[in-house]
Design an enzyme around this catalytic site. Structure first.
Site, PDB file in Angstrom:
ATOM      1  CB  THR A  52      -5.781 -11.312  14.081  1.00 29.01           C
ATOM      2  OG1 THR A  52      -4.592 -10.618  14.311  1.00 29.01           O
ATOM      3  CG2 THR A  52      -6.162 -11.718  15.587  1.00 29.01           C
ATOM      4  CE1 TYR A 140      -1.138  -5.931   7.569  1.00 28.79           C
ATOM      5  CE2 TYR A 140      -2.250  -7.818   7.058  1.00 28.79           C
ATOM      6  CZ  TYR A 140      -1.269  -7.384   7.804  1.00 28.79           C
ATOM      7  OH  TYR A 140      -1.125  -7.832   9.064  1.00 28.79           O
ATOM      8  CE  LYS A 168      -3.406  -5.168  10.020  1.00 25.07           C
ATOM      9  NZ  LYS A 168      -4.070  -6.375  10.053  1.00 25.07           N
ATOM     10  CB  VAL A 208      -6.374  -2.820  11.841  1.00 28.59           C
ATOM     11  CG1 VAL A 208      -6.764  -4.134  11.922  1.00 28.59           C
ATOM     12  CG2 VAL A 208      -6.682  -1.805  10.861  1.00 28.59           C
TER      13      VAL A 208
END
Length: 329
Positions: A52, A140, A168, A208
């Protein structure tokens, strides 16, 4: 640091990287956005230079400047997690060490992408990065983007590392998540907004969130209700937020949608960098309509969604978040 349910906070905003009109890093805008997310939005962590945050198109110097500025501004009130993942182990190690020197509290490390390494190579890469600093690491897991999943066995092995503390989770595999949470001490964070409540319900530590950039009180409100023991209210708040989540996270990259909303509200964001394209007027108007609807359902900008779901004007952009999710934080 603030007390939270996990080592990386509870609600972490996957913060956009603000640019000025010329497309250059807007450091002052990043400071202002960070203050808004933490002090007004209720986020107790910020993830910088994730997807992002347009990490593929920001320089190492820009990443460093961003961490330094945000850590100096809100680092005493929120955890600052720096995205340092790349497809190059040496580069990832260098980014991790630099993030530590710039004041980060933790690291987000994605599995190497494009080259599709074996699971043994992935484990070696992630352990090498974790060995490089004294910071806690959030792995991640987003195979839809990287082409390489973190297998259950790999996660179980990595959990033995003292600095690998969380995941995540953008794998859309609750069976895998459930097993790893049951067999390890890894803190799980939903990396897909629509999974924030479901993952929390089976033991996740938080989320998140990309949507938190523009609707942090609403995102926090879902987990607030769950944490207070009101499962019915948590579910209603989740459903009220879902149309906005779908519109932001499907049909176009989440960064594009969130920056359009922030710009329309007069908040720091600026343009996206290529290869992304800015949202057009029609998409922006549609997103603003859904944001207003979500806020109306909350009763006020400072509360999360109320006892009754908001009426939503027509279908959201895209369909089926799990099937067409194109913009994990």
């Amino acid at each position: 640091m603030p007390n939270s349910t996990g080592p990386f906070g509870r609600v972490a905003a996957a913060m956009v990287t603000p640019f000025d009109e010329a497309g250059e890093l807007d450091v002052e805008g990043a400071r202002r956005l960070a203050v808004r997310l933490v002090d007004e939005g209720g986020c107790d962590a910020l993830v910088l230079s994730g997807t992002t945050g347009e990490s593929p198109v920001t320089s190492d110097g820009e990443k460093s400047a961003l961490v330094r500025a945000v850590a100096a501004e809100v680092g005493n009130r929120a955890r600052i997690v720096a995205g340092v993942g790349s497809s190059d182990t040496r580069h990832t190690v260098a980014l991790a060490r630099d993030a530590e020197a710039c004041g980060a509290d933790g690291l987000l490390v994605v599995t190497p992408y494009y080259s599709r390494p074996t699971q043994e190579a992935v484990v070696h890469h992630l352990r090498t990065v974790a060995d490089a600093t004294g910071l806690p690491v959030m792995l991640y897991d987003i195979p839809g983007r990287t082409g390489t999943a973190l297998a259950t066995g790999s996660l179980l092995r990595l959990a033995a590392h003292p600095r690998i503390r969380g995941v995540k989770d953008c794998a859309y595999d609750l069976l895998k998540s459930s097993r790893v949470m049951a067999e390890t001490g890894l803190a799980y964070y939903a990396g897909c907004d629509e999974f924030a409540l479901p993952l929390r319900a089976i033991g996740g530590a938080g989320c998140v969130s990309t949507v938190a950039n523009i609707a942090a009180p609403l995102v926090c409100g879902v987990l607030d209700a769950y944490g207070a023991g009101d499962r019915v209210l948590a579910a209603r708040r989740h459903r009220a937020l879902a149309p906005l989540t779908e519109a932001v996270m499907t049909g176009q990259p989440g960064t594009v949608a969130v920056k359009a909303l922030l710009n329309a509200r007069g908040l720091p964001a600026g343009p996206v960098r290529g290869p992304l394209l800015d949202a057009d007027a029609g998409l922006t108007a549609r997103l603003l309509e859904l944001l207003a609807c979500a806020e109306a359902g909350a009763g006020s900008p400072g509360r999360a969604a109320a006892d009754a779901p908001a009426a939503v004007p027509g279908p959201a952009v895209g369909a089926g978040a799990a099937a067409s999710h194109v913009a994990g934080p």
